[in-house]
Design a protein around this motif. Structure first.
Motif, PDB file in Angstrom:
ATOM      1  N   THR A 120       0.824  -1.206   0.000  1.00 27.90           N
ATOM      2  CA  THR A 120       0.000   0.000   0.000  1.00 27.90           C
ATOM      3  C   THR A 120       0.862   1.261   0.000  1.00 27.90           C
ATOM      4  N   PRO A 121       0.695   2.121  -1.011  1.00 29.09           N
ATOM      5  CA  PRO A 121       1.411   3.406  -1.011  1.00 29.09           C
ATOM      6  C   PRO A 121       0.928   4.262   0.162  1.00 29.09           C
ATOM      7  N   MET A 122       1.843   4.967   0.791  1.00 33.46           N
ATOM      8  CA  MET A 122       1.530   5.648   2.049  1.00 33.46           C
ATOM      9  C   MET A 122       1.672   7.175   1.926  1.00 33.46           C
ATOM     10  N   GLY A 123       1.049   7.864   2.873  1.00 30.42           N
ATOM     11  CA  GLY A 123       1.247   9.305   3.012  1.00 30.42           C
ATOM     12  C   GLY A 123       0.021  10.113   2.642  1.00 30.42           C
ATOM     13  N   HIS A 124      -0.422  10.980   3.567  1.00 34.21           N
ATOM     14  CA  HIS A 124      -1.583  11.811   3.255  1.00 34.21           C
ATOM     15  C   HIS A 124      -1.451  13.236   3.785  1.00 34.21           C
ATOM     16  N   GLU A 125      -0.275  13.597   4.282  1.00 35.34           N
ATOM     17  CA  GLU A 125      -0.059  14.967   4.766  1.00 35.34           C
ATOM     18  C   GLU A 125       0.985  15.601   3.856  1.00 35.34           C
ATOM     19  N   TYR A 126       0.704  16.802   3.369  1.00 34.58           N
ATOM     20  CA  TYR A 126       1.567  17.319   2.309  1.00 34.58           C
ATOM     21  C   TYR A 126       1.420  18.821   2.151  1.00 34.58           C
ATOM     22  N   CYS A 127       2.476  19.431   1.663  1.00 35.27           N
ATOM     23  CA  CYS A 127       2.422  20.800   1.162  1.00 35.27           C
ATOM     24  C   CYS A 127       3.527  20.906   0.133  1.00 35.27           C
ATOM     25  N   GLY A 128       3.397  21.832  -0.803  1.00 34.14           N
ATOM     26  CA  GLY A 128       4.420  21.931  -1.833  1.00 34.14           C
ATOM     27  C   GLY A 128       4.026  22.905  -2.927  1.00 34.14           C
ATOM     28  N   ILE A 129       4.764  22.826  -4.011  1.00 35.91           N
ATOM     29  CA  ILE A 129       4.604  23.798  -5.100  1.00 35.91           C
ATOM     30  C   ILE A 129       3.902  23.148  -6.279  1.00 35.91           C
ATOM     31  N   VAL A 130       2.891  23.852  -6.789  1.00 37.45           N
ATOM     32  CA  VAL A 130       2.132  23.336  -7.933  1.00 37.45           C
ATOM     33  C   VAL A 130       3.050  23.293  -9.158  1.00 37.45           C
ATOM     34  N   GLU A 131       3.079  22.123  -9.793  1.00 37.65           N
ATOM     35  CA  GLU A 131       3.885  21.969 -11.023  1.00 37.65           C
ATOM     36  C   GLU A 131       3.014  22.049 -12.263  1.00 37.65           C
ATOM     37  N   ALA A 132       1.829  21.454 -12.186  1.00 35.90           N
ATOM     38  CA  ALA A 132       0.954  21.418 -13.361  1.00 35.90           C
ATOM     39  C   ALA A 132      -0.489  21.332 -12.890  1.00 35.90           C
ATOM     40  N   ILE A 133      -1.397  21.837 -13.713  1.00 32.62           N
ATOM     41  CA  ILE A 133      -2.820  21.746 -13.384  1.00 32.62           C
ATOM     42  C   ILE A 133      -3.602  21.253 -14.592  1.00 32.62           C
ATOM     43  N   GLY A 134      -4.725  20.596 -14.322  1.00 31.50           N
ATOM     44  CA  GLY A 134      -5.623  20.190 -15.384  1.00 31.50           C
ATOM     45  C   GLY A 134      -6.388  21.394 -15.926  1.00 31.50           C
TER      46      GLY A 134
END
Ligand code: ZN
Length: 338
Positions: free
Chosen positions: A55-69
């Motif tokens: 199972t891939p893990m991790g649900h807490e995050y912040c960062g820089i937008v690289e691309a958007i739909g």
């Protein structure tokens, strides 16, 4: 690229997986600035919550937008963003009522313990900071994504008001930030229930006015003693076991409120006991999205410093050590830097 995968009890690996791409017009791709290990990750890590496959893990995050739909309009590439651990559209009736963690299009974030992350429903999930944050703000900004947002919801759900007497059950990162939240909401007395010396100190730094080391019946008796035999106005339950839930319910006064945010594991409630306790219960997965703008402002203006809960910082390649340290209670919370 590599990301974090849980294979089974105490078997965390940082291994290759495909780099995420925009899949839907409402997606964003962000480059993670900081992520972390959650107390709730320890349930499957310890094998208490079974996993069917790696199972891939991790649900807490912040960062820089690289691309958007093509359909994303509220965040754009180059912005620093924070998102909730709950993915929400922020438009459905439940979101509009402030319960984005009950969104009709709800998904739970995963795969955030990695350098790059796909965020579905970017407009409904992410909020941009006023600018590019200085490095020293990253830990505090990261806490908003879950651990602070959850502690805040616990205090809000427990109806903490100026002058309240508040009890916090649980001295993990959520409980400690529940103390901070109760203080921000004006609680006059904040009793932290903790047996752990270092965590007691953290609780006091975040605003606890009293510490109770007893648990169960003795803990409840101590709370009653401190409150003239009545119990607390507000109780934050930040563990998720039957014992902690009962401790919370019995620590509240008649008419008091319990905000419960510990993910329940094997907890059952005796409804008859609950009936005679005369308390309000409100809890669940925190609607962090509701609180994002306010919490970002409090951190940005340096009114609060929740990032202090990270007492271990590791390069993300050493994620397995982050899990180990938290499992063995050598660390309260491990921050991971890509
Ligand atoms: Zn919704």
């Amino acid at each position: 690229m590599k990301g974090t995968v849980l294979y089974g009890p105490r078997d965390v690996r940082f291994e290759d997986w495909p780099e995420p791409q925009i899949e839907k017009p409402t997606d964003a791709i962000i480059r993670i600035a900081a992520t972390c290990v959650c107390g709730s990750d320890l349930w499957p890590y310890r094998g208490i919550q079974k996993i069917a496959q790696p199972t891939p893990m991790g649900h807490e995050y912040c960062g820089i937008v690289e691309a958007i739909g093509s359909a994303v309009s509220t965040v754009k590439p180059g912005q620093f963003v924070i998102g909730s651990f709950c993915i929400s559209d922020n438009t459905c009736p439940n979101c509009q009522a402030g319960y984005q963690s009950g969104c009709q299009n709800l998904e739970f974030m995963s795969r955030a313990q990695a350098p790059i992350l796909r965020v579905p429903h970017a407009d409904g999930t992410l909020v941009a900071t006023p600018g590019m944050p200085p490095d020293d703000l990253l830990p505090s900004l990261l806490t908003i994504s879950d651990v602070l947002g959850t502690g805040w919801f616990a205090a809000d759900a427990a109806n903490v008001k100026p002058g309240s007497t508040t009890v916090v059950v649980g001295d993990g990162a959520v409980g400690l930030l529940g103390v901070l939240s109760a203080k921000q909401m004006g609680a006059e007395r904040i009793v932290a229930m903790s047996r752990h010396k270092q965590r007691q100190q953290f609780a006091e730094e975040f605003g606890a006015t009293e510490i109770v080391t007893e648990r169960g019946d003795k803990g409840v008796a101590r709370i009653k003693e401190l409150t003239g035999g009545i119990g607390a106005d507000s109780v934050l339950e930040c563990v998720g076991t039957e014992e902690s839930m009962m401790q919370a319910i019995r620590s509240a006064r008649p008419g008091g409120s319990i905000g419960y945010v510990g993910v329940p594991h094997g907890a059952a409630l005796d409804v008859q006991n609950l009936f005679f306790a005369l308390v309000r219960l409100h809890g669940g997965p925190a609607p962090v999205r509701r609180y994002l703008p306010n919490l970002i402002k409090l951190v940005w203006d340096r009114k609060i410093n929740p990032g202090k809960v990270f007492d271990l910082v590791l390069p993300i390649e050493q994620v397995a050590e982050g899990y180990r340290a938290m499992d063995e209670r050598r660390a309260i919370k491990a921050l991971l830097r890509p």
